[in-house]
Design a protein around this motif. Structure first.
Motif, PDB file in Angstrom:
ATOM      1  N   GLY A  35       0.891  -1.742  -0.103  1.00  0.00           N
ATOM      2  CA  GLY A  35       0.241   0.190   0.829  1.00  0.00           C
ATOM      3  C   GLY A  35       0.852   1.289  -0.026  1.00  0.00           C
ATOM      4  N   GLU A  36       1.788   1.398  -0.168  1.00  0.00           N
ATOM      5  CA  GLU A  36       2.839   2.343   0.040  1.00  0.00           C
ATOM      6  C   GLU A  36       3.056   2.962  -1.323  1.00  0.00           C
ATOM      7  OE1 GLU A  36       5.308   1.638   4.385  1.00  0.00           O
ATOM      8  OE2 GLU A  36       6.386   1.795   2.890  1.00  0.00           O
ATOM      9  N   LEU A  37       3.299   4.137  -1.571  1.00  0.00           N
ATOM     10  CA  LEU A  37       3.355   4.758  -3.453  1.00  0.00           C
ATOM     11  C   LEU A  37       4.844   5.093  -2.802  1.00  0.00           C
ATOM     12  CD1 LEU A  37       2.621   5.177  -5.842  1.00  0.00           C
ATOM     13  CD2 LEU A  37       1.687   7.029  -5.407  1.00  0.00           C
ATOM     14  N   VAL A  38       5.866   4.970  -3.369  1.00  0.00           N
ATOM     15  CA  VAL A  38       7.604   5.223  -3.040  1.00  0.00           C
ATOM     16  C   VAL A  38       8.067   6.064  -4.216  1.00  0.00           C
ATOM     17  CG1 VAL A  38       9.324   5.065  -2.032  1.00  0.00           C
ATOM     18  CG2 VAL A  38       7.735   3.778  -0.804  1.00  0.00           C
ATOM     19  N   SER A  39       8.823   6.785  -4.016  1.00  0.00           N
ATOM     20  CA  SER A  39       8.917   7.680  -5.359  1.00  0.00           C
ATOM     21  C   SER A  39      10.864   7.362  -5.067  1.00  0.00           C
ATOM     22  CB  SER A  39       9.348   9.227  -5.653  1.00  0.00           C
ATOM     23  OG  SER A  39       9.539   9.995  -4.414  1.00  0.00           O
ATOM     24  N   LEU A  40      11.771   6.852  -6.162  1.00  0.00           N
ATOM     25  CA  LEU A  40      13.376   7.169  -5.837  1.00  0.00           C
ATOM     26  C   LEU A  40      13.703   8.212  -6.491  1.00  0.00           C
ATOM     27  CD1 LEU A  40      15.976   4.990  -5.450  1.00  0.00           C
ATOM     28  CD2 LEU A  40      15.167   3.646  -7.252  1.00  0.00           C
ATOM     29  N   ASN A  41      15.160   8.839  -6.264  1.00  0.00           N
ATOM     30  CA  ASN A  41      15.542   9.516  -6.569  1.00  0.00           C
ATOM     31  C   ASN A  41      17.260   9.416  -6.669  1.00  0.00           C
ATOM     32  OD1 ASN A  41      13.096  11.921  -6.960  1.00  0.00           O
ATOM     33  ND2 ASN A  41      12.961  10.432  -4.630  1.00  0.00           N
ATOM     34  N   GLY A  42      17.700  10.407  -7.135  1.00  0.00           N
ATOM     35  CA  GLY A  42      19.178  10.301  -7.727  1.00  0.00           C
ATOM     36  C   GLY A  42      20.018  10.707  -8.356  1.00  0.00           C
ATOM     37  N   PRO A  43      20.706  11.492  -9.130  1.00  0.00           N
ATOM     38  CA  PRO A  43      20.929  11.936 -10.065  1.00  0.00           C
ATOM     39  C   PRO A  43      22.040  10.607 -11.369  1.00  0.00           C
ATOM     40  CG  PRO A  43      22.502  12.641  -8.581  1.00  0.00           C
ATOM     41  CD  PRO A  43      21.707  11.788  -7.937  1.00  0.00           C
ATOM     42  N   GLU A 183      -2.472  10.981 -15.909  1.00  0.00           N
ATOM     43  CA  GLU A 183      -2.811   9.760 -15.864  1.00  0.00           C
ATOM     44  C   GLU A 183      -2.526   8.309 -15.373  1.00  0.00           C
ATOM     45  OE1 GLU A 183      -5.693  11.701 -19.241  1.00  0.00           O
ATOM     46  OE2 GLU A 183      -5.137  10.325 -19.935  1.00  0.00           O
ATOM     47  N   ILE A 184      -1.401   8.511 -15.455  1.00  0.00           N
ATOM     48  CA  ILE A 184      -0.152   7.117 -15.027  1.00  0.00           C
ATOM     49  C   ILE A 184       0.160   7.008 -13.367  1.00  0.00           C
ATOM     50  CG2 ILE A 184       1.562   5.894 -15.080  1.00  0.00           C
ATOM     51  CD1 ILE A 184       0.382   5.899 -17.839  1.00  0.00           C
ATOM     52  N   PHE A 185      -0.091   8.450 -12.957  1.00  0.00           N
ATOM     53  CA  PHE A 185      -0.171   8.565 -11.762  1.00  0.00           C
ATOM     54  C   PHE A 185      -0.920   8.127 -10.926  1.00  0.00           C
ATOM     55  CE2 PHE A 185       0.699  10.404  -7.096  1.00  0.00           C
ATOM     56  CZ  PHE A 185       2.085   9.677  -7.142  1.00  0.00           C
ATOM     57  N   SER A 209       7.170  14.298  -5.078  1.00  0.00           N
ATOM     58  CA  SER A 209       7.089  15.043  -4.121  1.00  0.00           C
ATOM     59  C   SER A 209       4.903  14.609  -3.649  1.00  0.00           C
ATOM     60  CB  SER A 209       6.607  16.783  -4.132  1.00  0.00           C
ATOM     61  OG  SER A 209       5.612  16.442  -5.842  1.00  0.00           O
ATOM     62  N   LYS A 210       4.906  13.678  -5.053  1.00  0.00           N
ATOM     63  CA  LYS A 210       3.545  13.308  -4.636  1.00  0.00           C
ATOM     64  C   LYS A 210       3.596  12.214  -4.290  1.00  0.00           C
ATOM     65  CE  LYS A 210       1.119  15.411  -8.372  1.00  0.00           C
ATOM     66  NZ  LYS A 210       0.617  15.213  -9.448  1.00  0.00           N
TER      67      LYS A 210
END
Ligand code: ATP
Ligand code: MG
Length: 225
Positions: A35-43, A183-185, A209-210
């Motif tokens: 149930g978690e929606l997690v973003s992965l960031n980094g250069p 829409e994908i989001f 950030s969402k």
């Protein structure tokens, strides 16, 4: 209740190329719950795709352990990993690797057929899933007859059709306009409401950030924000 879907323990990944060592992941600990929606960031080059491939059981870490649904699968055979993946994990690749000799509809049906679902049921569900990414009018197109964003949406449809417990997406909206990315989001939000976990790599700050929370890769380590 334990809601853990994926856990990484002390994962490191080194690449060796022409006698040179690249240490991409150092000692990554990570836990993601259902149930978690997690973003992965980094250069660029920080190791996002590398990490996603390890979680998807497509690549072997140099050291450390991977748990899926609380089962340690680090030392499982390839066949066992295949089975776990087929049932539980989907990935949207950074370079969407659609099968070029198959239409959008056939590409999306494939994962269902592979798990033994009947042709008729796969067909019906593939049409519905393609409609959810607004591609009903393109189902008979081959990948080279689709725009980059359309191909990306087919790749997303292909990843979600089996309703996996964990969806990994590597820049899934990289070539989409704002509206289509949104829409994908929304689809990701829907999957989240169905208790599925989604981890998506992105360079897009708005989209990042969402998420429920962000993970940043920095110098081979993961920092939760
Ligand atoms: N098979 C390989 N052999 C050697 N080095 C590799 C290999 N795969 C990846 N690398 C290196 O590992 C580093 C991490 O790559 P990765 O693709 O995970 O980065 P990324 O964060 O996904 O970047 P991007 O944002 O550009 O997609 C890069 O420096 C890359 O050159
Ligand atoms: Mg990448």
């Amino acid at each position: 209740m334990n809601r853990e879907i994926i856990k990484l323990s002390k994962i490191s990944k080194k690449f060796f190329l022409n006698k040179k060592k690249i240490s991409v992941l150092k000692s990554v600990d990570l836990k993601i719950n259902k149930g978690e929606l997690v973003s992965l960031n980094g250069p660029s080059g920080s190791g996002k795709s590398t990490l996603l491939h390890i979680i998807a059981l497509l690549d072997q870490p140099t050291s450390g352990e991977v748990f899926f649904d609380r089962k340690n699968i680090s030392r499982s055979s390839d066949a066992e990993k295949d089975k776990v993946r087929k049932k539980g994990i989907s990935i949207v690749y950074q370079q969407n690797n659609l099968l070029t000799d198959f239409t959008a509809l056939e590409n999306v049906m494939m994962p269902l057929l592979n798990t033994g679902v009947s042709l008729q049921e796969s067909l019906t569900k593939a049409k519905k899933t393609l409609s959810s990414v607004n591609l009903s009018s393109r189902i008979d197109h081959f990948p080279n007859e689709l725009s980059g964003g359309e191909q990306q949406r087919v790749a997303v449809a292909r990843a979600i059709i089996t309703e996996p417990k964990l969806i990994l997406a590597d820049e899934p909206t990289g070539s989409l306009d704002r509206k289509t990315a949104g829409e994908i989001f929304s689809l990701f939000l829907k999957l989240k409401s169905q208790n599925r976990a989604i981890l998506y790599a992105t360079h897009n700050r708005d989209l990042s950030s969402k998420a429920d929370y962000k993970l940043n890769i920095l110098d081979g380590n993961i920092i939760k924000e």
